[in-house]
Design a protein around this motif. Sequence first.
Motif, PDB file in Angstrom:
ATOM      1  N   TYR A 202       9.050 -12.889  19.027  1.00  0.00           N
ATOM      2  CA  TYR A 202       7.627 -13.241  19.103  1.00  0.00           C
ATOM      3  C   TYR A 202       6.752 -12.343  18.235  1.00  0.00           C
ATOM      4  O   TYR A 202       5.848 -12.827  17.547  1.00  0.00           O
ATOM      5  CB  TYR A 202       7.165 -13.171  20.564  1.00  0.00           C
TER       6      TYR A 202
ATOM      7  N   THR B  63       5.376 -19.316  19.114  1.00  0.00           N
ATOM      8  CA  THR B  63       4.547 -18.881  20.252  1.00  0.00           C
ATOM      9  C   THR B  63       4.893 -19.735  21.478  1.00  0.00           C
ATOM     10  O   THR B  63       5.709 -20.653  21.398  1.00  0.00           O
ATOM     11  CB  THR B  63       3.044 -18.996  19.920  1.00  0.00           C
ATOM     12  N   SER B  64       4.242 -19.438  22.587  1.00  0.00           N
ATOM     13  CA  SER B  64       4.661 -20.088  23.841  1.00  0.00           C
ATOM     14  C   SER B  64       4.111 -21.499  24.023  1.00  0.00           C
ATOM     15  O   SER B  64       4.692 -22.301  24.751  1.00  0.00           O
ATOM     16  CB  SER B  64       4.219 -19.235  25.028  1.00  0.00           C
ATOM     17  N   GLY B  65       2.953 -21.790  23.424  1.00  0.00           N
ATOM     18  CA  GLY B  65       2.313 -23.081  23.691  1.00  0.00           C
ATOM     19  C   GLY B  65       1.823 -23.208  25.133  1.00  0.00           C
ATOM     20  O   GLY B  65       1.650 -24.306  25.643  1.00  0.00           O
TER      21      GLY B  65
ATOM     22  N   ASN C 193      -2.691 -19.876  16.263  1.00  0.00           N
ATOM     23  CA  ASN C 193      -3.710 -18.823  16.309  1.00  0.00           C
ATOM     24  C   ASN C 193      -4.042 -18.254  14.933  1.00  0.00           C
ATOM     25  O   ASN C 193      -5.208 -18.036  14.589  1.00  0.00           O
ATOM     26  CB  ASN C 193      -3.258 -17.694  17.241  1.00  0.00           C
TER      27      ASN C 193
HETATM   28  C1  LIG Z   1     -11.603 -19.263  16.708  1.00  0.00           C
HETATM   29  C2  LIG Z   1     -10.638 -19.181  17.861  1.00  0.00           C
HETATM   30  C3  LIG Z   1     -10.799 -20.019  18.965  1.00  0.00           C
HETATM   31  C4  LIG Z   1      -9.912 -19.948  20.038  1.00  0.00           C
HETATM   32  N1  LIG Z   1     -10.108 -20.785  21.112  1.00  0.00           N
HETATM   33  C5  LIG Z   1      -9.266 -20.710  22.174  1.00  0.00           C
HETATM   34  C6  LIG Z   1      -9.451 -21.555  23.294  1.00  0.00           C
HETATM   35  O1  LIG Z   1     -10.402 -22.343  23.377  1.00  0.00           O
HETATM   36  N2  LIG Z   1      -8.551 -21.475  24.309  1.00  0.00           N
HETATM   37  C7  LIG Z   1      -7.495 -20.609  24.288  1.00  0.00           C
HETATM   38  O2  LIG Z   1      -6.706 -20.576  25.243  1.00  0.00           O
HETATM   39  N3  LIG Z   1      -7.325 -19.773  23.246  1.00  0.00           N
HETATM   40  C8  LIG Z   1      -8.158 -19.803  22.190  1.00  0.00           C
HETATM   41  N4  LIG Z   1      -7.956 -18.980  21.117  1.00  0.00           N
HETATM   42  C9  LIG Z   1      -6.904 -17.955  21.203  1.00  0.00           C
HETATM   43  C10 LIG Z   1      -5.519 -18.355  20.663  1.00  0.00           C
HETATM   44  O3  LIG Z   1      -5.618 -18.938  19.404  1.00  0.00           O
HETATM   45  C11 LIG Z   1      -4.760 -19.309  21.592  1.00  0.00           C
HETATM   46  O4  LIG Z   1      -4.775 -18.821  22.912  1.00  0.00           O
HETATM   47  C12 LIG Z   1      -3.306 -19.466  21.160  1.00  0.00           C
HETATM   48  O5  LIG Z   1      -3.227 -19.927  19.839  1.00  0.00           O
HETATM   49  C13 LIG Z   1      -2.616 -20.424  22.092  1.00  0.00           C
HETATM   50  O6  LIG Z   1      -1.302 -20.663  21.693  1.00  0.00           O
HETATM   51  P1  LIG Z   1      -0.088 -20.143  22.553  1.00  0.00           P
HETATM   52  O7  LIG Z   1      -0.265 -20.524  23.974  1.00  0.00           O
HETATM   53  O8  LIG Z   1       1.156 -20.585  21.884  1.00  0.00           O
HETATM   54  O9  LIG Z   1      -0.267 -18.583  22.432  1.00  0.00           O
HETATM   55  P2  LIG Z   1       0.742 -17.374  22.633  1.00  0.00           P
HETATM   56  O10 LIG Z   1       0.780 -16.613  21.373  1.00  0.00           O
HETATM   57  O11 LIG Z   1       2.032 -17.834  23.189  1.00  0.00           O
HETATM   58  O12 LIG Z   1      -0.026 -16.458  23.684  1.00  0.00           O
HETATM   59  C14 LIG Z   1       0.177 -16.556  25.101  1.00  0.00           C
HETATM   60  C15 LIG Z   1      -1.145 -16.764  25.793  1.00  0.00           C
HETATM   61  O13 LIG Z   1      -1.993 -15.636  25.595  1.00  0.00           O
HETATM   62  C16 LIG Z   1      -3.357 -16.064  25.499  1.00  0.00           C
HETATM   63  N5  LIG Z   1      -3.857 -15.714  24.160  1.00  0.00           N
HETATM   64  C17 LIG Z   1      -3.158 -15.620  23.019  1.00  0.00           C
HETATM   65  N6  LIG Z   1      -3.963 -15.232  22.001  1.00  0.00           N
HETATM   66  C18 LIG Z   1      -5.197 -15.081  22.532  1.00  0.00           C
HETATM   67  C19 LIG Z   1      -6.458 -14.697  22.002  1.00  0.00           C
HETATM   68  N7  LIG Z   1      -6.617 -14.358  20.709  1.00  0.00           N
HETATM   69  N8  LIG Z   1      -7.533 -14.685  22.832  1.00  0.00           N
HETATM   70  C20 LIG Z   1      -7.405 -14.995  24.140  1.00  0.00           C
HETATM   71  N9  LIG Z   1      -6.225 -15.352  24.704  1.00  0.00           N
HETATM   72  C21 LIG Z   1      -5.137 -15.403  23.908  1.00  0.00           C
HETATM   73  C22 LIG Z   1      -3.364 -17.579  25.679  1.00  0.00           C
HETATM   74  O14 LIG Z   1      -3.615 -17.866  27.036  1.00  0.00           O
HETATM   75  C23 LIG Z   1      -1.940 -17.955  25.280  1.00  0.00           C
HETATM   76  O15 LIG Z   1      -1.489 -19.141  25.880  1.00  0.00           O
HETATM   77  C24 LIG Z   1      -8.835 -19.025  20.021  1.00  0.00           C
HETATM   78  C25 LIG Z   1      -8.678 -18.198  18.902  1.00  0.00           C
HETATM   79  C26 LIG Z   1      -9.562 -18.278  17.838  1.00  0.00           C
HETATM   80  C27 LIG Z   1      -9.360 -17.379  16.657  1.00  0.00           C
END
Ligand SMILES: Cc1cc2nc3c(=O)[nH]c(=O)nc-3n(C[C@H](O)[C@H](O)[C@H](O)COP(=O)(O)OP(=O)(O)OC[C@H]3O[C@@H](n4cnc5c(N)ncnc54)[C@H](O)[C@@H]3O)c2cc1C
Length: 482
Positions: free
Chosen positions: A229, A241-243, A346
Amino acid sequence: MTEPREPVIVWFRQDLRLSDNPALLAARDSDRPVLPVFILDLESPGAWAPGPASLWWLHHSLESLSRDLEETGARLWLGKGKADEIIPALAREVQASAVYWNRRYEPWAIARDSRLKSALKQDGVEVRSFNAGLLIEPWDISTNEGKPYRVYTPFWKSLKAKGDPRAPGPRVERLDFYGGAPESDALSDWNLLPAKPDWAGGLRETWTPGEAGAHTRLETFLDERIADYDSARNRPGIAGTSGLSAHLHHGEISPHQVWHAVKARAGGSLSKGEDSFLSEIGWREFCYNLLYHFPEFPEENYQDKFDAFPWKENEDALTAWKKGLTGYPIVDAGMRQLWETGWMHNRVRMIAGSFLVKDLMIDWRRGEDWFWHTLVDADLANNAAGWQWIAGSGADAAPFFRIFNPVSQGEKFDAQGRYVRRWVPEIAGLPDAFIHKPWEADRETLRKAGVTLGKTYPRPIVDHKQARERALEAWNEIKDAA
Ligand SMILES: Cc1cc2nc3c(=O)[nH]c(=O)nc-3n(C[C@H](O)[C@H](O)[C@H](O)COP(=O)(O)OP(=O)(O)OC[C@H]3O[C@@H](n4cnc5c(N)ncnc54)[C@H](O)[C@@H]3O)c2cc1C
């Protein structure tokens, strides 16, 4: 004759699960019959009512929750309208002795819930609220001076220093269901799914909303991806990533469950991948912490000096950005992934966000708004914090003058152009050397790839170098303001 037993209403909100659900568990253990309820309240949130992609998710998540509840012997009661009117009326009608729910942290939800709490208490109804969605309540963590954290790293250190969060609670398998409620709405009557046109094909292909889908995702991630990761999380062309974000947002899985699942696999010490993953869960906590302590965060610049920033009104450029037609392949790929699947990687959220705010100088709130409508994981805390981070206007934000170059970002994180080729197929035939900058390819290369710039794929709508200078000039105008 047995006494009629007054039910406990469990009000589901962003906790659409049967396992590790403190409000549901407390109701089950209350020795009273349980009435599970969900209210579609699109009025109380005002401008922050869920967008179409979130509603698509919600529909399927409620279907899944209803099925799961039926296995416990209960049925989910559905009502639509202002929850602070419907819940007291329902409580009176069924003579509920108590209403239990798990907390939410959006400013509008806090205001509504406290109104509702007073109204129910006046009616003599017991109200209990629980923590189901955060590792730590925002009021239980502060700096040595007793102030809210504004910087992520000390926040995360402090959260970790408190030790493991509580262990997840068990799954509710049986409920003593209260069957005397008035007629419920039918989910299908809420029309949460798009019909004409049905734009949700890509969402259906990508996601399985619901508690079971959330746990399958977590297990797959732990089995197949968490080891890499730390490096893979920045590469949008692979599933690194986890989604889990939309599952977490809708509360189909709790951060406690995620935390303890990671720890259980890790055994003693965390690997780099595990540590890095938990720290992203920590970012989510930090964003909620900001939203709770700075409730104007989704609408107002955290740093006041940005109030004077000379944002541009440029509807054509905004439309090109939304449609993925900016001429910068990595930006366009991200915007099309978002439209097609309701999710964007992200790294690309950061690149596409930076492009909007800095290259196009369009107010971050326009981007926040579009993401709100199109993301299945649209989340008030995370979205606002993400946009303010990108804009440089937030707490612990990227400095404004660090402007992402969409070409070098693409070359670094999508070196073989896999991501761009997947989402921008009209330039897929270009060699790797030009996949992130088609305008530099010579005529012969473009011809062989079947690309005609300005026709089959746009020329860049701005010159990044010039746009960067323009943004920095604007920044120089405001940067010294208090
Ligand atoms: C402009 C912008 C807008 C965003 N809007 C949202 C949104 O509306 N909802 C949202 O859940 N995330 C948002 N994010 C944060 C992040 O992009 C997503 O959480 C992430 O891409 C989700 O994919 P994942 O579950 O595979 O993440 P993983 O990389 O697997 O991360 C695990 C979990 O950690 C949390 N997480 C990860 N990165 C962040 C971060 N930067 N900030 C806060 N929590 C995070 C999420 O809950 C995510 O599911 C945003 C980021 C940016 C730059």
